[in-house]
Motif scaffolding. Sequence first.
Motif, PDB file in Angstrom:
ATOM      1  N   ASN A  52       0.827  -1.209   0.000  1.00 35.51           N
ATOM      2  CA  ASN A  52       0.000   0.000   0.000  1.00 35.51           C
ATOM      3  C   ASN A  52       0.863   1.262   0.000  1.00 35.51           C
ATOM      4  O   ASN A  52       2.058   1.235   0.286  1.00 35.51           O
ATOM      5  CB  ASN A  52      -0.951   0.020   1.199  1.00 35.51           C
ATOM      6  N   LEU A  53       0.189   2.372  -0.306  1.00 34.29           N
ATOM      7  CA  LEU A  53       0.825   3.685  -0.403  1.00 34.29           C
ATOM      8  C   LEU A  53       0.447   4.550   0.789  1.00 34.29           C
ATOM      9  O   LEU A  53      -0.725   4.580   1.194  1.00 34.29           O
ATOM     10  CB  LEU A  53       0.369   4.369  -1.698  1.00 34.29           C
ATOM     11  N   ARG A  54       1.426   5.235   1.359  1.00 32.33           N
ATOM     12  CA  ARG A  54       1.154   6.247   2.374  1.00 32.33           C
ATOM     13  C   ARG A  54       1.429   7.621   1.765  1.00 32.33           C
ATOM     14  O   ARG A  54       2.486   7.848   1.200  1.00 32.33           O
ATOM     15  CB  ARG A  54       2.024   6.053   3.616  1.00 32.33           C
ATOM     16  N   TYR A  55       0.456   8.533   1.885  1.00 34.68           N
ATOM     17  CA  TYR A  55       0.630   9.870   1.341  1.00 34.68           C
ATOM     18  C   TYR A  55       1.660  10.648   2.156  1.00 34.68           C
ATOM     19  O   TYR A  55       1.567  10.733   3.378  1.00 34.68           O
ATOM     20  CB  TYR A  55      -0.696  10.630   1.345  1.00 34.68           C
ATOM     21  N   ARG A  56       2.615  11.239   1.480  1.00 36.60           N
ATOM     22  CA  ARG A  56       3.630  12.028   2.173  1.00 36.60           C
ATOM     23  C   ARG A  56       3.025  13.265   2.824  1.00 36.60           C
ATOM     24  O   ARG A  56       3.457  13.696   3.893  1.00 36.60           O
ATOM     25  CB  ARG A  56       4.716  12.464   1.184  1.00 36.60           C
ATOM     26  N   SER A  57       2.043  13.857   2.157  1.00 36.09           N
ATOM     27  CA  SER A  57       1.487  15.116   2.645  1.00 36.09           C
ATOM     28  C   SER A  57       0.717  14.963   3.948  1.00 36.09           C
ATOM     29  O   SER A  57       0.763  15.835   4.819  1.00 36.09           O
ATOM     30  CB  SER A  57       0.565  15.721   1.582  1.00 36.09           C
ATOM     31  N   SER A  58      -0.007  13.840   4.108  1.00 37.67           N
ATOM     32  CA  SER A  58      -0.873  13.664   5.280  1.00 37.67           C
ATOM     33  C   SER A  58      -0.470  12.510   6.185  1.00 37.67           C
ATOM     34  O   SER A  58      -0.912  12.437   7.332  1.00 37.67           O
ATOM     35  CB  SER A  58      -2.320  13.437   4.822  1.00 37.67           C
ATOM     36  N   GLY A  59       0.330  11.578   5.671  1.00 36.88           N
ATOM     37  CA  GLY A  59       0.674  10.391   6.441  1.00 36.88           C
ATOM     38  C   GLY A  59      -0.421   9.338   6.449  1.00 36.88           C
ATOM     39  O   GLY A  59      -0.276   8.292   7.094  1.00 36.88           O
ATOM     40  N   GLN A  60      -1.513   9.595   5.707  1.00 38.41           N
ATOM     41  CA  GLN A  60      -2.630   8.656   5.668  1.00 38.41           C
ATOM     42  C   GLN A  60      -2.376   7.546   4.646  1.00 38.41           C
ATOM     43  O   GLN A  60      -1.716   7.761   3.616  1.00 38.41           O
ATOM     44  CB  GLN A  60      -3.928   9.393   5.295  1.00 38.41           C
ATOM     45  N   LEU A  61      -2.903   6.361   4.942  1.00 35.30           N
ATOM     46  CA  LEU A  61      -2.805   5.252   4.003  1.00 35.30           C
ATOM     47  C   LEU A  61      -3.830   5.417   2.886  1.00 35.30           C
ATOM     48  O   LEU A  61      -4.932   5.934   3.099  1.00 35.30           O
ATOM     49  CB  LEU A  61      -3.039   3.921   4.721  1.00 35.30           C
ATOM     50  N   PHE A  62      -3.447   4.978   1.701  1.00 32.07           N
ATOM     51  CA  PHE A  62      -4.340   5.033   0.553  1.00 32.07           C
ATOM     52  C   PHE A  62      -5.489   4.042   0.750  1.00 32.07           C
ATOM     53  O   PHE A  62      -5.286   2.874   1.071  1.00 32.07           O
ATOM     54  CB  PHE A  62      -3.561   4.682  -0.714  1.00 32.07           C
ATOM     55  N   ARG A  63      -6.708   4.529   0.557  1.00 31.01           N
ATOM     56  CA  ARG A  63      -7.909   3.692   0.654  1.00 31.01           C
ATOM     57  C   ARG A  63      -8.235   3.145  -0.739  1.00 31.01           C
ATOM     58  O   ARG A  63      -8.455   3.914  -1.676  1.00 31.01           O
ATOM     59  CB  ARG A  63      -9.083   4.513   1.205  1.00 31.01           C
ATOM     60  N   TRP A  64      -8.258   1.824  -0.865  1.00 26.59           N
ATOM     61  CA  TRP A  64      -8.469   1.199  -2.162  1.00 26.59           C
ATOM     62  C   TRP A  64      -9.950   1.252  -2.539  1.00 26.59           C
ATOM     63  O   TRP A  64     -10.793   0.676  -1.826  1.00 26.59           O
ATOM     64  CB  TRP A  64      -8.021  -0.249  -2.130  1.00 26.59           C
ATOM     65  N   GLY A 103     -22.980  -1.789  -7.695  1.00 27.85           N
ATOM     66  CA  GLY A 103     -23.493  -0.487  -8.073  1.00 27.85           C
ATOM     67  C   GLY A 103     -23.075   0.662  -7.182  1.00 27.85           C
ATOM     68  O   GLY A 103     -23.484   1.800  -7.402  1.00 27.85           O
ATOM     69  N   ARG A 104     -22.268   0.399  -6.156  1.00 28.89           N
ATOM     70  CA  ARG A 104     -21.798   1.495  -5.306  1.00 28.89           C
ATOM     71  C   ARG A 104     -20.300   1.363  -5.073  1.00 28.89           C
ATOM     72  O   ARG A 104     -19.727   0.275  -5.207  1.00 28.89           O
ATOM     73  CB  ARG A 104     -22.546   1.510  -3.971  1.00 28.89           C
ATOM     74  N   GLU A 105     -19.695   2.484  -4.718  1.00 33.51           N
ATOM     75  CA  GLU A 105     -18.260   2.493  -4.502  1.00 33.51           C
ATOM     76  C   GLU A 105     -17.949   2.284  -3.019  1.00 33.51           C
ATOM     77  O   GLU A 105     -18.519   2.960  -2.163  1.00 33.51           O
ATOM     78  CB  GLU A 105     -17.667   3.830  -4.969  1.00 33.51           C
ATOM     79  N   VAL A 106     -17.057   1.337  -2.750  1.00 32.37           N
ATOM     80  CA  VAL A 106     -16.623   1.081  -1.380  1.00 32.37           C
ATOM     81  C   VAL A 106     -15.113   1.222  -1.314  1.00 32.37           C
ATOM     82  O   VAL A 106     -14.414   1.096  -2.328  1.00 32.37           O
ATOM     83  CB  VAL A 106     -17.043  -0.333  -0.911  1.00 32.37           C
ATOM     84  N   GLU A 107     -14.597   1.503  -0.136  1.00 33.78           N
ATOM     85  CA  GLU A 107     -13.160   1.662   0.062  1.00 33.78           C
ATOM     86  C   GLU A 107     -12.675   0.741   1.169  1.00 33.78           C
ATOM     87  O   GLU A 107     -13.375   0.561   2.171  1.00 33.78           O
ATOM     88  CB  GLU A 107     -12.816   3.115   0.427  1.00 33.78           C
ATOM     89  N   ILE A 108     -11.491   0.179   0.969  1.00 33.18           N
ATOM     90  CA  ILE A 108     -10.900  -0.665   1.998  1.00 33.18           C
ATOM     91  C   ILE A 108      -9.452  -0.227   2.211  1.00 33.18           C
ATOM     92  O   ILE A 108      -8.812   0.344   1.317  1.00 33.18           O
ATOM     93  CB  ILE A 108     -10.936  -2.156   1.622  1.00 33.18           C
ATOM     94  N   ILE A 109      -8.950  -0.451   3.410  1.00 39.87           N
ATOM     95  CA  ILE A 109      -7.523  -0.277   3.687  1.00 39.87           C
ATOM     96  C   ILE A 109      -6.987  -1.655   4.048  1.00 39.87           C
ATOM     97  O   ILE A 109      -7.224  -2.158   5.152  1.00 39.87           O
ATOM     98  CB  ILE A 109      -7.271   0.712   4.843  1.00 39.87           C
ATOM     99  N   PRO A 110      -6.318  -2.318   3.115  1.00 40.10           N
ATOM    100  CA  PRO A 110      -5.841  -3.672   3.397  1.00 40.10           C
ATOM    101  C   PRO A 110      -4.763  -3.668   4.472  1.00 40.10           C
ATOM    102  O   PRO A 110      -4.059  -2.675   4.672  1.00 40.10           O
ATOM    103  CB  PRO A 110      -5.275  -4.130   2.045  1.00 40.10           C
ATOM    104  N   SER A 111      -4.659  -4.784   5.153  1.00 37.80           N
ATOM    105  CA  SER A 111      -3.583  -4.958   6.139  1.00 37.80           C
ATOM    106  C   SER A 111      -2.330  -5.358   5.372  1.00 37.80           C
ATOM    107  O   SER A 111      -2.146  -6.526   5.011  1.00 37.80           O
ATOM    108  CB  SER A 111      -3.964  -6.040   7.153  1.00 37.80           C
ATOM    109  N   SER A 112      -1.474  -4.390   5.097  1.00 34.18           N
ATOM    110  CA  SER A 112      -0.366  -4.590   4.165  1.00 34.18           C
ATOM    111  C   SER A 112       0.950  -4.871   4.883  1.00 34.18           C
ATOM    112  O   SER A 112       1.285  -4.203   5.873  1.00 34.18           O
ATOM    113  CB  SER A 112      -0.197  -3.355   3.273  1.00 34.18           C
ATOM    114  N   GLY A 113       1.682  -5.821   4.349  1.00 34.39           N
ATOM    115  CA  GLY A 113       3.001  -6.125   4.887  1.00 34.39           C
ATOM    116  C   GLY A 113       4.050  -5.134   4.450  1.00 34.39           C
ATOM    117  O   GLY A 113       5.111  -5.028   5.067  1.00 34.39           O
ATOM    118  N   VAL A 114       3.770  -4.403   3.365  1.00 38.20           N
ATOM    119  CA  VAL A 114       4.695  -3.392   2.862  1.00 38.20           C
ATOM    120  C   VAL A 114       3.915  -2.106   2.619  1.00 38.20           C
ATOM    121  O   VAL A 114       2.888  -2.113   1.935  1.00 38.20           O
ATOM    122  CB  VAL A 114       5.377  -3.835   1.546  1.00 38.20           C
TER     123      VAL A 114
END
Length: 311
Positions: free
Chosen positions: A197-209, A215-226
């Motif tokens: 996964n990606l961490r944003y440099r500007s905010s330190g937040q993890l990218f939500r996939w 028919g609807r958009e959902v977001e997940i933050i996987p438990s990433s080893g890297v």
Amino acid sequence: MKEQIVLERLTGLIAFARAGSLGSYTAAARVLGISPSAVSKSVQRLEQQLGISLFTRTTRSLTLTPEGRDLHERALKLLQDAEAIGQAAMAARSEPSGTLRIAASLPIGLHLIAPILPAFRSLHPKVTIDLRIDDQLIDIVEQGIDVAVRIGELADSGLLSRQLTRLRLCAYASPAYLAARGTPLHPDDLASYETVNLRYRSSGQLFRWPFRIGGREVEIIPSSGVVVDASEAVVATLVAGGGIGMTADFVAAPYVARGELVPLLTEFAVERHGVTALWPESRRANPAVRAFLDHLHHAARQIAGAALPSD
């Protein structure tokens, strides 16, 4: 003698306008294509001619004085008028030529713009490219940029714009990783796989996939080893077999074309934001700008289309 003084004053005003906007002689020199000492000397001569101090100088900063602030806006208008004259003269020539200054973020510059520059210059050999890659937003007009390419919603800046393509986000993995672990069929399956996964440099937040499910958009933050803080590092880890990751189609396209990455869960992929080109009104008739915008628009469509199958 009088004409020489007027010319020196105009040169000083241009140097002053750039240095005041960019906050340093070095940055102004880079934009103007001259040495920092030449910028400094031009400003000093202007101060002597006007009889006022335009900057407060320290070893680390350059700050406009109250008198400098009053004159800076007028100097910028003079600079813009001078550039407009040059652009009008350039437009009178039908063949694109001259220096084309392009600004973009790292992913856009590296994966979208840089790969198309050789083909563009083979078509227009009289155009010299000055590509400036920076993830910080800059003032296009003040820094003399001809074309900027940005992602996402854009503020009303008074600039001309053209949407190049929609940015599509999809999951990817290497063929070797999929051969060893199998292929997920649904976003819910990702919990059983290694992810990057990606961490944003500007905010330190993890990218939500994002995924489009039912028919609807959902977001997940996987438990990433890297977890990394650059999209290029995400791709490099995926190519090396580090697991499944998500990135934009234009970033993944060359790796997909070489067989190094495979798009996954494409039926759940989400389109977000536009990739947009921006340019000042003064560049509207510039042949090099027009030619590059057409070339970039065509290339962006091709690159985006190559990364994922059409729905």
